[in-house]
Structures are given as structure tokens and as C-alpha cells.
Design an enzyme around this catalytic site. Structure first.
Site, PDB file in Angstrom:
ATOM      1  N   HIS A   1       0.614  -0.765  -0.228  1.00 57.21           N
ATOM      2  CA  HIS A   1       0.432  -0.065  -0.005  1.00 57.21           C
ATOM      3  C   HIS A   1       1.167   1.355   0.038  1.00 57.21           C
ATOM      4  O   HIS A   1       1.627   1.162   0.767  1.00 57.21           O
ATOM      5  CB  HIS A   1      -0.794   0.564   0.918  1.00 57.21           C
ATOM      6  CG  HIS A   1      -1.857  -0.756   1.188  1.00 57.21           C
ATOM      7  ND1 HIS A   1      -3.257  -1.439   1.875  1.00 57.21           N
ATOM      8  CD2 HIS A   1      -1.643  -1.750   0.093  1.00 57.21           C
ATOM      9  CE1 HIS A   1      -3.706  -2.122   1.790  1.00 57.21           C
ATOM     10  NE2 HIS A   1      -3.010  -3.013   0.553  1.00 57.21           N
TER      11      HIS A   1
ATOM     12  N   GLU B   1       1.616   3.978   2.173  1.00 64.18           N
ATOM     13  CA  GLU B   1       1.893   3.908   3.093  1.00 64.18           C
ATOM     14  C   GLU B   1       3.089   3.803   3.251  1.00 64.18           C
ATOM     15  O   GLU B   1       4.343   3.327   3.671  1.00 64.18           O
ATOM     16  CB  GLU B   1       1.015   4.014   5.139  1.00 64.18           C
ATOM     17  CG  GLU B   1      -0.383   4.375   3.854  1.00 64.18           C
ATOM     18  CD  GLU B   1      -1.285   4.089   3.161  1.00 64.18           C
ATOM     19  OE1 GLU B   1      -1.290   3.493   2.255  1.00 64.18           O
ATOM     20  OE2 GLU B   1      -2.683   4.140   4.074  1.00 64.18           O
TER      21      GLU B   1
ATOM     22  N   CYS C   1      -5.112   2.030   5.948  1.00 65.86           N
ATOM     23  CA  CYS C   1      -6.574   0.598   6.657  1.00 65.86           C
ATOM     24  C   CYS C   1      -6.082   0.013   7.492  1.00 65.86           C
ATOM     25  O   CYS C   1      -4.532   0.524   7.832  1.00 65.86           O
ATOM     26  CB  CYS C   1      -6.359  -0.562   5.724  1.00 65.86           C
ATOM     27  SG  CYS C   1      -4.510  -1.340   5.253  1.00 65.86           S
TER      28      CYS C   1
ATOM     29  N   CYS D   1      -1.929  -0.441   7.718  1.00 66.21           N
ATOM     30  CA  CYS D   1      -1.115   0.271   7.419  1.00 66.21           C
ATOM     31  C   CYS D   1      -1.007   1.443   8.815  1.00 66.21           C
ATOM     32  O   CYS D   1       0.099   2.423   8.941  1.00 66.21           O
ATOM     33  CB  CYS D   1      -1.692   1.912   6.213  1.00 66.21           C
ATOM     34  SG  CYS D   1      -1.105   0.767   4.417  1.00 66.21           S
TER      35      CYS D   1
END
Length: 181
Positions: free
Chosen positions: A72, A74, A102, A105
Site C-alpha cells: 500500500h 503508506e 487501513c 497501514c
């Protein structure tokens, strides 16, 4: 949707200059989201800055390109910054991301000791800051960060909406069942 300082307990007002800086760095994250979209990834971008305002890392979603479900935006920027500074702890940093993080993260940001999180649009399906779950109310964590949500939210949401609208129109060759329009 501003969550001003949801994980820190600090509810003080932000100075106007901080808001303008937040807009500037969120625009940088939006650039990364567009780049991810051009690669066929969900358009989420992130930028991590140091306490001096220097950009330490930038990146976008890349789970498809990297064959890595944890890639992701992040996570991508946290990994890059940690390697660059030679430490997995990143205290005093601010992470800008176009979509509410999420659980995975948010956990990585907490482990890295990110000081401040600024996100664009909320995520009602997977967001960990009030979208799908609200981890801002869990009082047993050993690290808390200031959280600001809703910065350039309309622009971030528009990227995601356009991406998924187009994706639903195309037959999938990724082994996924296309959703109905």
C-alpha cells in the site's frame, strides 16, 4: 471530515499556515496517486515528510506491480524512508495519504512512530480511523499520533471514483469477477 488530533488527545486549533502546508503535501500525494493509477493500481498516493518539512519519501499503491499485498502507498513510503534514514523509527514525521489508512497501514505507522497523519478521503470499507472501524478509541496502544482527515478529500475521492467506474466497465483479465455497473 476533520478528525483533528484524534489519536493524540490534542485538540488545539491548527494555524492557517499548517493548513496551507497540508494542502501542498496532499497535492504531492495526489500526484503519486495519479502515477499509481497510470500503472493500473488503485489510485492511492502518499508522501512522508520530516519535521523540517523535507520530503523523505513518496510513492503510490503497488501491490500488483510488486506482487505484494502489503505494498500500500503508506507502507511503500515508510519502507523507503526507513531505509533512507537507517532507522525503522520515524519520530517527528508526518505522513500524507490520499485515502484513510487501513488497519495494516495504521499499525505500520504506529510501529514507525509517525508523529502525524493527514489523509484525504475516508474509506467506509477498510478505513481504520472511523470509516470501517475506529481505532482512534483504542486506549491500549503504546503510540498515538495526531490525525487530520478530509484534506483535499474531494480530489482524492474523485480519483478513486473514476478509477473504479472505469474498472467496472472493463472485463477483468486479472482473474477477478467484474462487478455489475
Amino acid at each position: 471530515m476533520l478528525k483533528g488530533a484524534a489519536l493524540s488527545g490534542n485538540t488545539g486549533q491548527k494555524q492557517v499556515s499548517q493548513v496551507h502546508d497540508d494542502d501542498f503535501y496532499m497535492r504531492q500525494a495526489l500526484v503519486e496517486a495519479r502515477k499509481a493509477c497510470e500503472q493500473g493500481e488503485v489510485p492511492v498516493g502518499a508522501v512522508l515528510i520530516g519535521s523540517d518539512g523535507a520530503i523523505l519519501s513518496r510513492g503510490g499503491n503497488a501491490p500488483i506491480a510488486r506482487c505484494d499485498p502489503t505494498a500500500h502507498a503508506e507502507i511503500v513510503v515508510l519502507r523507503e524512508a526507513a531505509r533512507a534514514v537507517g532507522n525503522y523509527r520515524l519520530p517527528g514525521t508526518t505522513l500524507y495519504v490520499t485515502l484513510e489508512p487501513c488497519v495494516m497501514c495504521l499499525g505500520a505507522m504506529m510501529q514507525a512512530r509517525v508523529g502525524r497523519l493527514v489523509y484525504g478521503t475516508g474509506d467506509p470499507k477498510a478505513g481504520a480511523l472511523g470509516g470501517a472501524a475506529d481505532l482512534t478509541r483504542v486506549l491500549v496502544f503504546n503510540h498515538y499520533m495526531e490525525v487530520i482527515g478530509g484534506v483535499l478529500a474531494d480530489q482524492a475521492a474523485a480519483l478513486l471514483t473514476a478509477f473504479f467506474r472505469e474498472r467496472r466497465r472493463e472485463p477483468s483479465d486479472r482473474g477477478e469477477v467484474p462487478k455489475r455497473p
